[in-house]
Write a protein that holds these residues in place. Sequence first.
Motif, PDB file in Angstrom:
ATOM      1  N   PRO A 189     -16.873  -5.865  -7.978  1.00 43.16           N
ATOM      2  CA  PRO A 189     -17.546  -5.085  -6.917  1.00 43.16           C
ATOM      3  C   PRO A 189     -17.929  -5.926  -5.708  1.00 43.16           C
ATOM      4  N   ASP A 190     -18.249  -7.182  -5.921  1.00 43.79           N
ATOM      5  CA  ASP A 190     -18.621  -8.039  -4.788  1.00 43.79           C
ATOM      6  C   ASP A 190     -17.419  -8.296  -3.878  1.00 43.79           C
ATOM      7  N   GLN A 191     -16.270  -8.569  -4.488  1.00 42.76           N
ATOM      8  CA  GLN A 191     -15.063  -8.783  -3.682  1.00 42.76           C
ATOM      9  C   GLN A 191     -14.681  -7.510  -2.930  1.00 42.76           C
ATOM     10  N   MET A 192     -14.747  -6.390  -3.606  1.00 44.71           N
ATOM     11  CA  MET A 192     -14.384  -5.122  -2.964  1.00 44.71           C
ATOM     12  C   MET A 192     -15.345  -4.802  -1.815  1.00 44.71           C
ATOM     13  N   GLN A 193     -16.617  -5.032  -2.019  1.00 43.14           N
ATOM     14  CA  GLN A 193     -17.599  -4.757  -0.975  1.00 43.14           C
ATOM     15  C   GLN A 193     -17.349  -5.631   0.249  1.00 43.14           C
ATOM     16  N   ALA A 194     -17.013  -6.890   0.016  1.00 39.75           N
ATOM     17  CA  ALA A 194     -16.789  -7.813   1.125  1.00 39.75           C
ATOM     18  C   ALA A 194     -15.558  -7.437   1.955  1.00 39.75           C
ATOM     19  N   ALA A 195     -14.608  -6.729   1.337  1.00 38.97           N
ATOM     20  CA  ALA A 195     -13.368  -6.367   2.032  1.00 38.97           C
ATOM     21  C   ALA A 195     -13.388  -4.956   2.606  1.00 38.97           C
ATOM     22  N   MET A 196     -14.512  -4.258   2.493  1.00 42.00           N
ATOM     23  CA  MET A 196     -14.610  -2.879   2.979  1.00 42.00           C
ATOM     24  C   MET A 196     -14.252  -2.795   4.461  1.00 42.00           C
ATOM     25  N   GLY A 197     -13.423  -1.821   4.805  1.00 39.35           N
ATOM     26  CA  GLY A 197     -13.112  -1.551   6.199  1.00 39.35           C
ATOM     27  C   GLY A 197     -12.294  -2.609   6.905  1.00 39.35           C
ATOM     28  N   THR A 198     -11.487  -3.362   6.168  1.00 35.03           N
ATOM     29  CA  THR A 198     -10.750  -4.468   6.785  1.00 35.03           C
ATOM     30  C   THR A 198      -9.243  -4.240   6.892  1.00 35.03           C
ATOM     31  N   MET A 199      -8.690  -3.190   6.287  1.00 38.06           N
ATOM     32  CA  MET A 199      -7.242  -3.054   6.188  1.00 38.06           C
ATOM     33  C   MET A 199      -6.725  -1.879   7.025  1.00 38.06           C
ATOM     34  N   ASP A 200      -5.621  -2.128   7.709  1.00 37.83           N
ATOM     35  CA  ASP A 200      -4.975  -1.077   8.496  1.00 37.83           C
ATOM     36  C   ASP A 200      -4.213  -0.101   7.602  1.00 37.83           C
ATOM     37  N   GLY A 201      -3.719  -0.590   6.484  1.00 39.55           N
ATOM     38  CA  GLY A 201      -2.973   0.257   5.572  1.00 39.55           C
ATOM     39  C   GLY A 201      -2.878  -0.379   4.202  1.00 39.55           C
ATOM     40  N   ILE A 202      -2.574   0.440   3.217  1.00 34.85           N
ATOM     41  CA  ILE A 202      -2.421  -0.031   1.839  1.00 34.85           C
ATOM     42  C   ILE A 202      -1.188   0.641   1.245  1.00 34.85           C
TER      43      ILE A 202
ATOM     44  N   VAL B 244      -2.470  -5.522   5.777  1.00 36.33           N
ATOM     45  CA  VAL B 244      -1.951  -4.549   4.820  1.00 36.33           C
ATOM     46  C   VAL B 244      -2.295  -4.982   3.401  1.00 36.33           C
ATOM     47  N   GLY B 245      -2.789  -4.044   2.607  1.00 36.41           N
ATOM     48  CA  GLY B 245      -3.043  -4.298   1.198  1.00 36.41           C
ATOM     49  C   GLY B 245      -1.871  -3.822   0.354  1.00 36.41           C
ATOM     50  N   VAL B 246      -1.612  -4.510  -0.739  1.00 38.40           N
ATOM     51  CA  VAL B 246      -0.591  -4.115  -1.706  1.00 38.40           C
ATOM     52  C   VAL B 246      -1.269  -4.009  -3.065  1.00 38.40           C
ATOM     53  N   VAL B 247      -1.303  -2.801  -3.615  1.00 38.73           N
ATOM     54  CA  VAL B 247      -1.956  -2.575  -4.905  1.00 38.73           C
ATOM     55  C   VAL B 247      -0.914  -2.726  -6.007  1.00 38.73           C
ATOM     56  N   GLY B 248      -1.150  -3.662  -6.918  1.00 34.62           N
ATOM     57  CA  GLY B 248      -0.243  -3.893  -8.030  1.00 34.62           C
ATOM     58  C   GLY B 248       0.787  -4.953  -7.697  1.00 34.62           C
ATOM     59  N   LEU B 249       0.963  -5.892  -8.605  1.00 36.09           N
ATOM     60  CA  LEU B 249       1.915  -6.982  -8.377  1.00 36.09           C
ATOM     61  C   LEU B 249       2.986  -6.937  -9.457  1.00 36.09           C
ATOM     62  N   GLY B 250       3.830  -5.907  -9.355  1.00 31.72           N
ATOM     63  CA  GLY B 250       4.933  -5.752 -10.288  1.00 31.72           C
ATOM     64  C   GLY B 250       6.244  -5.681  -9.545  1.00 31.72           C
ATOM     65  N   GLY B 251       7.176  -4.873 -10.069  1.00 29.72           N
ATOM     66  CA  GLY B 251       8.493  -4.769  -9.470  1.00 29.72           C
ATOM     67  C   GLY B 251       8.468  -4.289  -8.036  1.00 29.72           C
ATOM     68  N   LEU B 252       7.645  -3.292  -7.729  1.00 31.83           N
ATOM     69  CA  LEU B 252       7.495  -2.822  -6.361  1.00 31.83           C
ATOM     70  C   LEU B 252       6.580  -3.726  -5.553  1.00 31.83           C
TER      71      LEU B 252
END
Length: 305
Positions: free
Chosen positions: A183-196, A132-140
């Motif tokens: 972009p390199d990090q994002m490309q390497a992680a393409m198609g790896t997450m069940d949910g975000i 699972v990905g979590v976008v943003g590292l704040g209160g939520l």
Amino acid sequence: MKHTFNIHENRFGECRHEIVGIVTEVGSKVEKFKVGDRVGVGCMVGACHSCDSCDNDLENYCPKMIFTYGAPYHDGTNTYGGYSDVMVAEERYVVRIPDNLPLDAGAPLLCAGITVYSPLQHFGLTKPGMHVGVVGLGGLGHVAVKFAKGFGVKVTVISTSPSKKKEAIEHLGADYFLVSRDPDQMQAAMGTMDGIIDTVSAVHPLVPLIGLLKSQGKLVMVGAPNRPLELPVFPLIMGRKVVAGSCIGGMKETQEMIDFAGKHNITADVEVIPMDYVNTAMERLEKADVRYRFVIDIGNTLKSA
């Protein structure tokens, strides 16, 4: 009023709708609580109790849901939230706080906690071994990481700020950290997450996030940007992917969430402040100078403020 009780020792509040305290009085028909119980009230204090949503324990989606502050109540008066040392609430909209959960660090879970817990549960992102990905590292976001780890899933924090990597991994326990502007990090992680779980309330691109999902993956929006986001359809079609939204949870699920937090020792990271510090806290919020929630010690400081 026979189904209501008073929280006279309204110890801690955050954003007026994450309120915890001690019960000091109950109505004659109250069954769930007694004097001395540790309890909390979250984002809502009422609903119609007759629609499909209410019948299915989803009062949060009731068309007549009543917010804890700034909304007309059943009797026509306005709700004012938790900026008080006394609060009266209907027992249906009150949760029991586990004995091992600190009141101050538990209070923000009544909004932030259920906001991330509910989509993890509803969209099936709780099976150990999932990613699972979590976008943003704040209160939520910081609470989302803790709940996801509590379920036993692998977690990647996705952020525009490389400086948050140490915090995400060493303090919050995330497994990976992804800089969304790389972009390199994002490309390497393409198609790896069940949910975000996307907690960001600023306008941001969704297509790169959709690209991180496996086929049939789910991107769930819990932040609320003030302008519409661009959502091309083709990336969804090519993978049967889903973009969805989620808003807090019903009262049954909120109690489940707080019990889960107690079992797994999940709390929000908070800074407790006195009532007379509120204006300064608001200025600091504008600068994102808080990690991650201000909590007002109302019971001990309101009368002296």
